[in-house]
Design an enzyme around this catalytic site. Structure first.
Site, short mmCIF file in Angstrom:
data_model
loop_
_atom_site.label_atom_id
_atom_site.label_comp_id
_atom_site.label_asym_id
_atom_site.label_seq_id
_atom_site.Cartn_x
_atom_site.Cartn_y
_atom_site.Cartn_z
N SER A 166 1.02 -1.33 0.31
CA SER A 166 0.10 0.16 0.13
C SER A 166 1.13 0.94 0.23
O SER A 166 1.79 1.23 0.76
CB SER A 166 -1.11 -0.27 1.27
OG SER A 166 -1.82 1.22 1.28
N HIS A 180 -0.92 -1.14 -4.38
CA HIS A 180 -2.78 -0.60 -4.24
C HIS A 180 -2.24 0.96 -4.12
O HIS A 180 -1.20 1.47 -2.96
CB HIS A 180 -2.74 -1.35 -2.58
CG HIS A 180 -4.25 -1.43 -1.64
ND1 HIS A 180 -5.16 -1.77 -2.34
CD2 HIS A 180 -4.09 -0.21 -1.12
CE1 HIS A 180 -6.42 -1.50 -0.96
NE2 HIS A 180 -5.25 -0.75 -0.57
N ASP A 235 -4.54 4.11 -2.43
CA ASP A 235 -5.40 4.38 -1.47
C ASP A 235 -5.69 5.96 -1.40
O ASP A 235 -4.90 6.52 -1.60
CB ASP A 235 -5.37 4.56 -0.16
CG ASP A 235 -5.43 2.83 0.96
OD1 ASP A 235 -5.97 1.88 0.33
OD2 ASP A 235 -3.95 2.30 0.97
N MET A 247 -8.34 9.04 -0.43
CA MET A 247 -9.27 9.42 0.54
C MET A 247 -9.80 10.96 0.41
O MET A 247 -8.96 11.78 -0.13
CB MET A 247 -8.46 8.96 1.79
CG MET A 247 -7.57 7.96 2.25
SD MET A 247 -7.00 8.40 3.67
CE MET A 247 -6.27 5.84 3.63
N HIS A 283 -8.72 1.55 -4.61
CA HIS A 283 -9.12 1.53 -3.63
C HIS A 283 -9.38 3.28 -3.40
O HIS A 283 -8.86 3.63 -2.42
CB HIS A 283 -8.43 1.41 -2.26
CG HIS A 283 -9.36 0.74 -1.40
ND1 HIS A 283 -8.53 0.86 0.16
CD2 HIS A 283 -10.31 0.61 -1.03
CE1 HIS A 283 -9.68 0.25 0.57
NE2 HIS A 283 -10.90 0.67 0.60
N MET A 328 -11.62 5.70 -1.15
CA MET A 328 -12.24 5.95 -0.29
C MET A 328 -12.82 6.85 0.18
O MET A 328 -12.76 7.99 0.12
CB MET A 328 -10.94 5.58 1.56
CG MET A 328 -11.01 3.99 2.07
SD MET A 328 -9.64 4.00 2.52
CE MET A 328 -8.53 3.92 1.25
N MET A 334 -11.95 -5.10 4.79
CA MET A 334 -11.00 -4.31 5.86
C MET A 334 -11.48 -4.57 6.84
O MET A 334 -12.58 -4.99 7.68
CB MET A 334 -12.10 -3.29 5.82
CG MET A 334 -12.07 -1.82 4.38
SD MET A 334 -10.55 -1.80 3.96
CE MET A 334 -9.68 -0.75 5.21
N ASP A 379 -7.34 -6.20 3.51
CA ASP A 379 -6.10 -4.52 3.54
C ASP A 379 -6.38 -3.64 5.33
O ASP A 379 -8.27 -3.56 5.89
CB ASP A 379 -7.14 -3.52 3.15
CG ASP A 379 -6.66 -2.54 2.80
OD1 ASP A 379 -5.13 -2.72 3.06
OD2 ASP A 379 -7.26 -1.42 2.12
C1 DX5 Z 1 -6.68 1.77 5.50
C2 DX5 Z 1 -5.96 1.86 3.98
C3 DX5 Z 1 -5.55 0.70 3.35
C4 DX5 Z 1 -3.88 1.25 4.50
C5 DX5 Z 1 -3.14 -0.14 4.45
O1 DX5 Z 1 -7.31 2.98 5.51
O2 DX5 Z 1 -7.06 1.73 3.11
O3 DX5 Z 1 -5.04 0.63 2.47
O4 DX5 Z 1 -2.87 1.82 3.84
O5 DX5 Z 1 -1.68 -0.03 5.89
P1 DX5 Z 1 -1.79 -1.24 6.75
O6 DX5 Z 1 -1.01 -1.72 6.21
O7 DX5 Z 1 -0.73 -0.15 7.60
O8 DX5 Z 1 -2.90 -1.07 8.20
ZN ZN Z 2 -6.78 0.18 1.00
#
Ligand code: DX5
Ligand code: ZN
Length: 226
Positions: A11, A36, A38, A40, A69, A71, A140, A178
């Protein structure tokens, strides 16, 4: 447990954004399978990560699929732009989509793999009517928003439940886990039925991130014939 070798998706949220190229090159050269990514928006989750220009820059150098991903609220408004910026897989949150069926088909129509993520409080049964229409479920194991959080133990049961649902209705479904994934829980997650391990902090806080990725890749749950 899946019949196929599992995948590992570092990630990028936990990368060093001031030296992002170095971390992308590391992932390219490592045994990792996907990036991956993220996204947000500060509304669906209490954090803001990065958007299209950063994704497009990652895409420029990344030699492996980009597993994006989202969010964010109202993801339908942006899926075209995510595709244009380089997303290969687009995962939306079930909790953020009023018309989830429409959204996942719009993602597939763009030629991307369609994923649905479920928060820790969202039951697997929520996916019952959509399971045949999707390529991936992101389970999650933390409340989304931040890297480096503690793994929620109830995740194992959810993965087992999802694997059982997929066995009947969508054998090719990829189950991704994740949040809080590390070398201590990875074997149990794979045994429960996960196919894809996302790992942020475990990889990027390691002294040798490529080695940490290799550690996750080399785990081999004994294949049980069913
Ligand atoms: C959390 C993200 C994850 C995050 C995982 O909201 O969706 O992808 O980066 O990070 P770790 O492995 O550190 O929990
Ligand atoms: Zn993620």
């Amino acid at each position: 447990m899946s019949k196929h070798k599992h995948l590992v998706a570092p990630s990028i949220l936990s990368a060093d954004f001031a030296h992002l190229y170095d971390d992308i090159a590391m992932v390219n050269q490592s045994e990792a399978d996907w990036f991956h990514i993220d996204i947000m928006d500060g509304v669906f989750v209490p954090n803001i990560s990065f958007g299209f220009p950063v994704l497009a820059s990652i895409e420029h150098y990344a030699k492996k699929p980009l597993d994006v991903h989202l969010m964010i609220v109202e993801p339908d408004r942006y899926i075209n732009q995510f595709k244009e910026a380089g997303a290969d897989h687009i995962t939306v949150h079930a909790e953020a989509c009023t018309h989830l069926h429409r959204t996942v088909h719009a993602i597939r129509d763009l030629g991307c793999l369609a994923g649905v993520a479920i928060n820790p409080h969202t039951p697997v049964s929520q996916l019952y009517e959509i399971i045949e229409d999707i390529d991936l479920v992101c389970v999650m194991a933390v409340n989304p928003g931040f890297g480096g959080q503690k793994f929620i133990e109830g995740t194992y049961r959810k993965i087992r439940e999802l694997r059982a649902l997929a066995a009947d209705r969508n054998e090719r479904l990829l189950i991704e886990v994740d949040g809080g994934v590390n070398d201590h829980n990875a074997l149990a997650l794979l045994k429960a039925g996960a196919d894809v391990l996302v790992a942020g902090n475990y990889v990027f806080a390691a002294k040798n991130p490529a080695h940490a990725i290799a550690e996750l890749k080399k785990i081999t749950p004994k294949l049980i014939s069913v």
